[in-house]
Design a protein around this motif. Sequence first.
Motif, PDB file in Angstrom:
ATOM      1  N   ALA A   2       1.039  -1.187  -0.213  1.00  0.00           N
ATOM      2  CA  ALA A   2       0.108   0.082   0.113  1.00  0.00           C
ATOM      3  C   ALA A   2       0.733   1.218  -0.015  1.00  0.00           C
ATOM      4  O   ALA A   2       1.834   1.287   0.858  1.00  0.00           O
ATOM      5  N   ARG A   3       0.450   2.201  -0.628  1.00  0.00           N
ATOM      6  CA  ARG A   3       0.775   3.446  -0.905  1.00  0.00           C
ATOM      7  C   ARG A   3       0.521   4.720   0.776  1.00  0.00           C
ATOM      8  O   ARG A   3      -0.778   4.808   0.389  1.00  0.00           O
ATOM      9  N   SER A   4       1.496   5.248   0.953  1.00  0.00           N
ATOM     10  CA  SER A   4       0.877   6.023   1.251  1.00  0.00           C
ATOM     11  C   SER A   4       1.262   7.807   0.851  1.00  0.00           C
ATOM     12  O   SER A   4       1.923   7.630   0.292  1.00  0.00           O
ATOM     13  N   ARG A   5      -0.475   8.098   1.740  1.00  0.00           N
ATOM     14  CA  ARG A   5      -0.320   9.547   1.121  1.00  0.00           C
ATOM     15  C   ARG A   5       0.327  10.314   1.340  1.00  0.00           C
ATOM     16  O   ARG A   5       0.224  11.418   0.176  1.00  0.00           O
ATOM     17  N   SER A   6       1.230  10.475   2.073  1.00  0.00           N
ATOM     18  CA  SER A   6       3.013  11.442   2.018  1.00  0.00           C
ATOM     19  C   SER A   6       3.454  10.267   1.382  1.00  0.00           C
ATOM     20  O   SER A   6       4.672  11.176   2.091  1.00  0.00           O
ATOM     21  N   GLU A   7       3.593   9.549   0.830  1.00  0.00           N
ATOM     22  CA  GLU A   7       5.194   8.818   0.441  1.00  0.00           C
ATOM     23  C   GLU A   7       5.767  10.242  -0.571  1.00  0.00           C
ATOM     24  O   GLU A   7       4.860  10.957  -1.238  1.00  0.00           O
ATOM     25  N   LEU A   8       7.033  10.269  -1.061  1.00  0.00           N
ATOM     26  CA  LEU A   8       7.741  11.185  -1.194  1.00  0.00           C
ATOM     27  C   LEU A   8       8.478  10.685  -3.075  1.00  0.00           C
ATOM     28  O   LEU A   8       9.112   9.542  -2.526  1.00  0.00           O
ATOM     29  N   LEU A   9       7.555  10.865  -3.509  1.00  0.00           N
ATOM     30  CA  LEU A   9       7.972  10.568  -5.572  1.00  0.00           C
ATOM     31  C   LEU A   9       9.019  11.434  -5.691  1.00  0.00           C
ATOM     32  O   LEU A   9       9.498  12.295  -5.782  1.00  0.00           O
ATOM     33  N   THR A  10      10.226  10.555  -6.066  1.00  0.00           N
ATOM     34  CA  THR A  10      11.353  11.077  -7.478  1.00  0.00           C
ATOM     35  C   THR A  10      10.932  11.708  -8.256  1.00  0.00           C
ATOM     36  O   THR A  10      10.105  11.642  -8.539  1.00  0.00           O
ATOM     37  N   VAL A  11      11.326  12.154  -8.934  1.00  0.00           N
ATOM     38  CA  VAL A  11      10.779  13.089 -10.227  1.00  0.00           C
ATOM     39  C   VAL A  11      10.571  12.218 -11.733  1.00  0.00           C
ATOM     40  O   VAL A  11      10.148  11.326 -11.961  1.00  0.00           O
ATOM     41  N   PRO A  12      11.962  11.172 -11.569  1.00  0.00           N
ATOM     42  CA  PRO A  12      12.197   9.964 -12.792  1.00  0.00           C
ATOM     43  C   PRO A  12      10.402   8.951 -12.385  1.00  0.00           C
ATOM     44  O   PRO A  12       9.723   8.201 -12.891  1.00  0.00           O
ATOM     45  N   GLU A  13       9.848   9.170 -10.483  1.00  0.00           N
ATOM     46  CA  GLU A  13       9.574   7.906 -10.255  1.00  0.00           C
ATOM     47  C   GLU A  13       7.708   9.082 -11.140  1.00  0.00           C
ATOM     48  O   GLU A  13       6.989   8.089 -11.306  1.00  0.00           O
ATOM     49  N   VAL A  14       7.530   9.952 -11.053  1.00  0.00           N
ATOM     50  CA  VAL A  14       6.422  10.959 -11.169  1.00  0.00           C
ATOM     51  C   VAL A  14       6.530  10.983 -12.708  1.00  0.00           C
ATOM     52  O   VAL A  14       5.590  10.282 -13.590  1.00  0.00           O
ATOM     53  N   LEU A  15       7.023  10.670 -13.639  1.00  0.00           N
ATOM     54  CA  LEU A  15       7.761  10.533 -14.874  1.00  0.00           C
ATOM     55  C   LEU A  15       7.066   9.958 -15.404  1.00  0.00           C
ATOM     56  O   LEU A  15       6.297   9.439 -15.984  1.00  0.00           O
ATOM     57  N   ASN A  16       7.246   8.450 -15.144  1.00  0.00           N
ATOM     58  CA  ASN A  16       6.766   6.787 -14.683  1.00  0.00           C
ATOM     59  C   ASN A  16       4.693   7.479 -14.822  1.00  0.00           C
ATOM     60  O   ASN A  16       4.876   6.516 -14.971  1.00  0.00           O
ATOM     61  N   GLU A  17       5.064   7.523 -13.420  1.00  0.00           N
ATOM     62  CA  GLU A  17       3.208   7.815 -13.329  1.00  0.00           C
ATOM     63  C   GLU A  17       2.885   8.234 -14.333  1.00  0.00           C
ATOM     64  O   GLU A  17       1.438   8.296 -14.306  1.00  0.00           O
ATOM     65  N   LEU A  18       3.463   9.240 -14.904  1.00  0.00           N
ATOM     66  CA  LEU A  18       2.808  10.111 -15.806  1.00  0.00           C
ATOM     67  C   LEU A  18       2.376   9.180 -17.385  1.00  0.00           C
ATOM     68  O   LEU A  18       2.233  10.272 -18.279  1.00  0.00           O
ATOM     69  N   GLY A  19       3.536   8.519 -17.126  1.00  0.00           N
ATOM     70  CA  GLY A  19       3.101   7.344 -18.587  1.00  0.00           C
ATOM     71  C   GLY A  19       4.257   7.563 -19.633  1.00  0.00           C
ATOM     72  O   GLY A  19       4.618   7.891 -20.707  1.00  0.00           O
ATOM     73  N   GLY A  20       5.216   8.602 -18.726  1.00  0.00           N
ATOM     74  CA  GLY A  20       6.987   8.316 -19.612  1.00  0.00           C
ATOM     75  C   GLY A  20       6.972   9.731 -19.604  1.00  0.00           C
ATOM     76  O   GLY A  20       7.561  10.224 -20.854  1.00  0.00           O
ATOM     77  N   VAL A  21       5.984  10.522 -19.401  1.00  0.00           N
ATOM     78  CA  VAL A  21       6.577  12.269 -19.992  1.00  0.00           C
ATOM     79  C   VAL A  21       8.621  12.206 -19.483  1.00  0.00           C
ATOM     80  O   VAL A  21       8.709  11.838 -18.876  1.00  0.00           O
ATOM     81  N   SER A  22       8.617  13.140 -20.276  1.00  0.00           N
ATOM     82  CA  SER A  22       9.976  13.636 -20.881  1.00  0.00           C
ATOM     83  C   SER A  22      10.116  14.472 -19.406  1.00  0.00           C
ATOM     84  O   SER A  22       9.423  15.798 -18.537  1.00  0.00           O
TER      85      SER A  22
END
Length: 65
Positions: A2-22
């Motif tokens: 389970a992911r915590s709503r306060s989890e801190l994501l790195t920029v590469p993780e965010v880009l991956n979550e957004l479907g590979g945004v550059s």
Amino acid sequence: MARSRSELLTVPEVLNELGGVSRRTFYRWRELRIAPRCIRLPNGELRVRRDALDDWLQDRAEGAV
């Protein structure tokens, strides 16, 4: 896991979550102040809270009229 709503994501993780945004697009969004809110750590790295990313995505959802 389970992911915590306060989890801190790195920029590469965010880009991956957004479907590979550059990375360039993400930083352009930051310049335009339309990216999800980020936290700058003392070492200069950026993090995005899971809840901030989820809220940002929800704000951009288009519903049927």
